[in-house]
Design an enzyme around this catalytic site. Structure first.
Site, PDB file in Angstrom:
ATOM      1  N   ASP A 270       1.164  -1.068   0.025  1.00 21.11           N
ATOM      2  CA  ASP A 270      -0.065   0.074   0.007  1.00 21.11           C
ATOM      3  C   ASP A 270       0.979   1.317  -0.105  1.00 21.11           C
ATOM      4  O   ASP A 270       1.660   1.448   0.753  1.00 21.11           O
ATOM      5  CB  ASP A 270      -0.862   0.080   1.332  1.00 21.11           C
ATOM      6  CG  ASP A 270      -1.855  -1.027   1.121  1.00 21.11           C
ATOM      7  OD1 ASP A 270      -1.905  -1.825   0.099  1.00 21.11           O
ATOM      8  OD2 ASP A 270      -2.747  -1.109   2.266  1.00 21.11           O
ATOM      9  N   ASP A 433     -13.514  -4.170  -1.310  1.00 17.51           N
ATOM     10  CA  ASP A 433     -13.128  -3.836  -0.010  1.00 17.51           C
ATOM     11  C   ASP A 433     -14.468  -3.740   1.012  1.00 17.51           C
ATOM     12  O   ASP A 433     -15.120  -2.751   1.261  1.00 17.51           O
ATOM     13  CB  ASP A 433     -12.692  -2.180  -0.077  1.00 17.51           C
ATOM     14  CG  ASP A 433     -11.385  -2.186  -0.662  1.00 17.51           C
ATOM     15  OD1 ASP A 433     -10.305  -2.541  -0.566  1.00 17.51           O
ATOM     16  OD2 ASP A 433     -11.378  -1.061  -1.613  1.00 17.51           O
TER      17      ASP A 433
END
Ligand code: 1PR
Length: 597
Positions: A270, A433
């Site tokens: 990330d 998500d």
């Protein structure tokens, strides 16, 4: 271009050309050739075929695009002439498939017919295997002499990276012609296919050597280093082959079961700017990446390119970069993620996925950029797949709304559709998500509170398969999709989204969990099983890995093709090799190369 060669070397080396018909990512191949210390030229005109002494055609996309592309650019015939002249040819993926008569992927579109046999589609075998065949699989010598040849072009007992839905499957009429050309074979489920061909001057691999780590680079090196006489001889130096030498199955006993694919381990980075403006790899829990202390900044766990290289050296089967602040600004102009991808692709020879901000956008100077353009910039920088998050949710919502109104659900205009059309479905990942929406099952009539549409993805604590089962008694939940990095929820559930993106043409799902992210509690098996069973495209399980055992559990209990982790790798708590050792001990096949990276 590589500069490591002496001028004498360069002079004595055959002149290498690469054919790019403009359909996709050829950067990775260019990087690997350069990494091996070779120089090449692109074929720019028909005359270049005469100048070429060795030629590589790295086909990507579909058979239709490749065959059409060659014809429209007027290079189909020159390519055929080149091959007939006996000069060395190396076709990669679709570059191997165009050697065949044609493909059921593009009825009526003729191939070069060097091997008069059809390319046909894999079968899902009743949903027991995903199509495309995507991931690492073995390749064994099709004949005993190839298997025994330590210098065979394809290194035996190694795994290679494949991504394709169509193949030279054995069992079609005229099999003798493909048997004659076969160099290695591979198995996907119950279907055996030709994973490389070698016939006189013609060599081709269905897998991507440029993405197959050390084994792929070695295959490429062997072909590049081979004297012309060894890879150009005509007539066919190997035929006729005695049928008794045919090797019909992988000689490795540990590869007899399963689909043939190894369990894929993905390292995820990330990426965002920290408060000093530097691009860093970060990681939090439940999508919160700031240090817990008051006033402390974004957690900095390292530099993106360095970490990606380290994971490649440690055996990661794939590396994924997610630009996690893309919802704020995702201009294409001066996009620092492009530099990260470019630098990583120069040294990381396994597939690279890039996510965050893959959508229609507008640059600061007002220039509109389509999702296809944004994706194209990443592919040219060296990415193999792009991952779409928020935009995919909005696209599926629109699609379902149009369908409910009785309109045509597909517009052909979404990022998923345009990128899949331009670069192939295998290049489009959708990152999901989801977040659990809980109900108290001890309350009467709790079920009535659950929207009808989301009941198919309802799980109860009593039936849950997760290891946190004791905490979940008396609860039920469904999985709601979120956008903007978990910041906003939408009224669409994970099964609706997964099925929707498959319809739009996505080739893979990256399945995160906001609840499990960074928790180390293990993967959310209920979530993963729901999605795995809802679609036939590959699923990458993500979020919650805390130990090597968690990987074993997710592969065994859900049937996913790949599992991803971030925190445990970044913090050095668990190594990729430890995960693979654990899986191997449990009888789950993994890629472990005998070659140095
Ligand atoms: O919406 O198309 O621009 O894409 C944004 C992308 O960035 C999405 O893929 C979304 O998942 C990701 N993202 C956005 N915000 C965050 C955040 O953390 N604040 N990261 C974020 C999501 C989840 C995984 C993580 C696993 C494994 N991170 O990528 O790596 O949960 O972690 P673990 O092994 O430590 O548990 P768009």
């Amino acid at each position: 271009m590589a500069t490591s060669q002496t001028s004498q070397d360069t002079q004595t080396r055959p002149k290498l050309y690469v054919l790019d018909y403009g359909a996709g990512n050829v950067r990775s191949l260019a990087n690997s050739i350069e990494r091996l210390g070779y120089e090449f030229e692109w074929i720019k005109s028909v005359e270049d075929f005469d100048k070429a002494e060795k030629l590589i055609f790295p086909g990507v996309g579909s058979f239709h695009q490749a065959a059409r592309g060659l014809k429209e650019r007027g290079v189909f015939e020159p390519l055929l002439q080149y091959i007939r002249s006996g000069k060395p040819y190396f076709g990669i993926c679709i570059g191997m498939q165009v050697l065949f008569a044609g493909s059921t992927e593009a009825p009526g579109e003729a191939g070069l017919n060097v091997i008069p046999y059809p390319i046909t589609k894999f079968d899902t075998e009743g949903g027991t295997k995903s199509v495309p065949h995507m991931g690492w699989n073995g390749a064994w010598g099709a004949y005993a002499d190839v298997a025994a040849d330590k210098d065979a072009l394809v290194v035996p007992e190694e795994d290679y990276y494949f991504v394709h839905s169509y193949a030279a499957l054995l069992g079609q009429p005229g099999e003798e012609s493909v048997r004659e050309a076969a160099h290695t074979l591979s198995r996907y489920g119950k279907q055996t296919f030709v994973s490389s061909v070698r016939m006189g001057n013609v060599f081709g691999t269905q897998f991507h050597p440029e993405k197959s780590g050390p084994a792929g680079l070695e295959t490429l090196r062997r072909w590049l280093a081979a004297p012309i006489s060894a890879v150009s001889a005509l007539p066919h130096p190997l035929a006729p082959r005695p049928a008794s030498e045919w090797v019909s199955a992988d000689p490795r006993p540990e590869r007899a079961a399963g689909t043939g694919l190894t369990a894929r381990i993905v390292a995820c980075l990330d990426v965002r700017s920290n408060d000093a403006g530097d691009l860093v790899v970060t990681k939090g829990d439940q999508y919160d990446v700031r240090e817990k202390d008051e006033g402390a900044g974004v957690r900095n766990l390292g530099k993106p390119v360095e970490l990606a290289q380290r994971y490649y050296m440690n055996g990661a089967d794939e590396v994924c970069f997610l630009n996690i602040t893309s919802f704020r600004s995702s201009a294409l102009q001066d996009q620092p993620m492009l530099d990260v991808v470019r630098a990583s692709a120069g040294t990381v020879f396994v597939p690279l996925t890039v996510g965050g901000g893959i959508k229609d956008t507008v640059d600061p100077d007002g220039t509109p950029r389509s999702a296809l353009e944004v994706a194209g910039a990443y592919f040219r920088a060296g990415a193999d797949k792009v991952s779409i998050g928020s935009e995919a949710v909005l696209n599926v919502e629109d699609m379902l709304a149009r369908e409910a109104r009785g309109e045509e659900p597909l517009t052909g205009k979404t990022g998923i559709e345009t990128i899949a059309k331009g670069y192939g479905s295998q290049a489009v990942v959708v990152s999901i998500d989801p977040k659990r929406v809980y109900y108290d099952t001890t309350e009467t009539n709790w079920l009535q509170a659950v929207p009808e549409a989301h009941r198919p993805c309802l799980v109860t604590g009593e039936t849950a398969t997760t290891r946190t089962k004791p905490d979940e008694q008396g609860k039920a939940w469904w999985y709601q999709c979120t956008i903007s990095g978990g910041r906003a929820v939408r009224d669409i559930d994970v099964v609706q989204l997964a099925r929707g993106v498959e319809r739009l043409g996505a080739g893979e799902i990256l399945l995160n969990s906001v609840d499990r992210d960074g928790s180390g509690k293990g993967f959310d098996l209920d979530l993963i099983k729901l999605v795995r069973d809802a679609v036939s495209i590959p699923v990458v399980a993500s979020s919650g890995a805390g130990s090597p055992k968690d990987f074993e559990e997710v592969f065994e209990k859900t049937g996913v093709e790949a599992a991803l982790a971030a925190g445990i790798f970044h913090r050095g708590e668990v190594g990729i090799d430890e995960v693979k050792d654990e899986l191997k001990r449990d009888g789950i096949p993994v890629r472990q190369t005998a070659l140095a990276p």
